[in-house]
Design a protein around this motif. Sequence first.
Motif, mmCIF file in Angstrom:
data_model
loop_
_atom_site.group_PDB
_atom_site.id
_atom_site.type_symbol
_atom_site.label_atom_id
_atom_site.label_comp_id
_atom_site.label_asym_id
_atom_site.label_seq_id
_atom_site.Cartn_x
_atom_site.Cartn_y
_atom_site.Cartn_z
ATOM 1 N N ILE A 147 50.292 -7.980 93.191
ATOM 2 C CA ILE A 147 49.003 -7.510 93.710
ATOM 3 C C ILE A 147 47.977 -7.414 92.591
ATOM 4 O O ILE A 147 46.822 -7.825 92.732
ATOM 5 N N ARG A 148 48.397 -6.873 91.457
ATOM 6 C CA ARG A 148 47.465 -6.721 90.339
ATOM 7 C C ARG A 148 46.992 -8.094 89.829
ATOM 8 O O ARG A 148 45.800 -8.301 89.558
ATOM 9 N N GLU A 149 47.924 -9.034 89.739
ATOM 10 C CA GLU A 149 47.559 -10.370 89.257
ATOM 11 C C GLU A 149 46.622 -11.080 90.238
ATOM 12 O O GLU A 149 45.642 -11.709 89.827
ATOM 13 N N LEU A 150 46.914 -10.978 91.532
ATOM 14 C CA LEU A 150 46.065 -11.624 92.527
ATOM 15 C C LEU A 150 44.650 -11.052 92.506
ATOM 16 O O LEU A 150 43.671 -11.794 92.606
ATOM 17 N N ALA A 151 44.555 -9.733 92.399
ATOM 18 C CA ALA A 151 43.235 -9.097 92.394
ATOM 19 C C ALA A 151 42.426 -9.523 91.169
ATOM 20 O O ALA A 151 41.226 -9.811 91.270
ATOM 21 N N THR A 152 43.073 -9.577 90.012
ATOM 22 C CA THR A 152 42.386 -9.987 88.792
ATOM 23 C C THR A 152 41.905 -11.426 88.881
ATOM 24 O O THR A 152 40.763 -11.746 88.518
ATOM 25 N N THR A 153 42.772 -12.294 89.387
ATOM 26 C CA THR A 153 42.406 -13.709 89.515
ATOM 27 C C THR A 153 41.274 -13.894 90.516
ATOM 28 O O THR A 153 40.356 -14.684 90.300
ATOM 29 N N ALA A 154 41.332 -13.150 91.623
ATOM 30 C CA ALA A 154 40.291 -13.276 92.652
ATOM 31 C C ALA A 154 38.937 -12.838 92.110
ATOM 32 O O ALA A 154 37.912 -13.485 92.365
ATOM 33 N N ARG A 155 38.897 -11.729 91.367
ATOM 34 C CA ARG A 155 37.616 -11.242 90.852
ATOM 35 C C ARG A 155 37.024 -12.168 89.801
ATOM 36 O O ARG A 155 35.814 -12.197 89.606
#
Length: 456
Positions: free
Chosen positions: A350-358
Motif C-alpha cells: 500500500i505504501r509503495e503504491l501510494a508513493t508511486t501514484a503521487r
Amino acid sequence: MAVKDFALPDLGEGLTESELVSWHVAVGDTVHLNQIIAEVETAKALVELPAPYAGTVSRLYVEPGVTVTVGEPLVAFEVAGAPGSDPAPEEAGAASAGAQDDAREPMLVGYGARPDAKGRPARRARPGIVSAVAAEAVVAPAPEPAAPAAAAPAIEVQERPRATPPVRKLARERGIDLAAVTGTGDRGLVTRADLDAYQASTSTTTAPTAPTAPAAPAAGREAPDEVRIPIRGVRKATAEAMVRSAFGAPQATVFLTVDVTPTTELIERLRARPNLAEARPGLLAVIAKALCLAARRTPEVNSRWDDAAQEIVQPRAIHLGIAAATPRGLMVPIVRDADRLSLAELSGAIRELATTARSGKTPPAALTGGTITITNVGVFGVDAGTPILTPGEAAILAVGAVRRQPWEHQGGIALRDVLTLAVTFDHRIVDGEQGSRFLADVGRILADPASVLTLV
C-alpha cells in the motif's frame, strides 16, 4: 542515412490518445536505442517513451501540452540504413511506415507486441502542427527545424494559443489572456519568457512612473472573473468512470461507527516488534486485512456483474484497489492478490503504491483489474461519506477519521478511538443483508482483532 518517423505507440489498456508532457531530447541530439525521449500523460498515468532507434533527432512534430492519438507521429530520426537497404532520405519517411521496415524495427522496452503495419491507426491531421510539419519532413529532410515565419500561418488557424500546461497555469495566475501574447517559441509556442515580456510591457504602459507597482493583468482590460480548465487526462477518465458507475448500477450504502481502540493499541504493539519495524503497519493496512478476511464470508462483495453473459463473476483472488489523491487527480492503483499477503506485505504494498501514484509513475496496467476498493477519507479529517463504486466492482469501503471521544466502555463512559465505516455496494449483486454482514465483520475485527479466529 534514412529518416524514420516514430508515432505514438499503443500503450495498452484501450488507451487511444495521450498528452505530450515534456521532451527529454531536442532537434540535433544523438540518442541510443531505448533512451527515454519523452513523457506522455494518458488517462491513467504518466508514461516514459523510449527511443525506437539509435540515431539523431531531426524533427519534433508535437509540442508539450498537445494531445496526440495513437499512430500520430511524434518525432523523426536520422538513422543508419538497414543492411541491404539504403533508401534515399526523400523515401525514408514513407518507407518507415511499411511492413518490411516494421519487421526490422527493434522491440522497445516498455511496449507490448508491435501491431502489424496494416493494423496501425491512420494519422489524424492536426491543423498547423502535424500535417504541415510532416509535409516538410518528406520534402526537406534537413535536421534543422523550419523557420518560425514558415510555420506562423498554420499556427494562426488553431482555436486557442499554444502553450504548455505550466505556462497556461502561470497565465491564469497572473490574469493574462494568452490570446493577447505573441509566442516566440517553436511554431508560435507561448513561453514563460513571453508572459514576462507581455506583463512588463503592459505594466510600463499603465504605470510608467511606478515600476514597483503590481503589473496590470492586461492593458485596458480587467482580469477574467472565471478560470476554464480543459477536461482531460485523469480528470476526464475519472469523470467518465463515475458517470458510468452512478448510472450503470443501483447503489446502496450502509454505515457503521466502531470503537477501534483495540486496533490502534495493537498497531502500537506491532510497530514495536523488530520484524515489523520496517513495515510499520498502519490503520489502513489493518483495515485492508480485515476487508480481505471479511470478504471470505461474503464473497459477493468481491464480484462483478457481466451484463453481456448475464452472469455474476466471483474472482478467486482479491485485487484490492486503494484510492489515492494525487496532483493529477484520483487514482486507484491495485494490490494484486491482497488476500494472500501478510499484514507486513500488505502494508508495504500500500505504501509503495501510494508513493508511486503521487509521483505519477504508476503504469496503466497497475490501475486496472481491481475487484474491490478502499477509500480513506479520514486522512482529510472527514468522518464519513457515500463513496461511488469503481466501475466493474461490487463494493467500495470508505474509512473515516479516527476521533478520540467519549464512548460506552465496560459499563461506563471512557475516551476511546472511534471511526465510521461506510460500504457502498451494487444492489444487483449484493443484498442489504450481505452488505451489512460484510461491514459488521470488518467492524468486529477492528473492535476486537481476536475475533478473526471466529471468521470461518
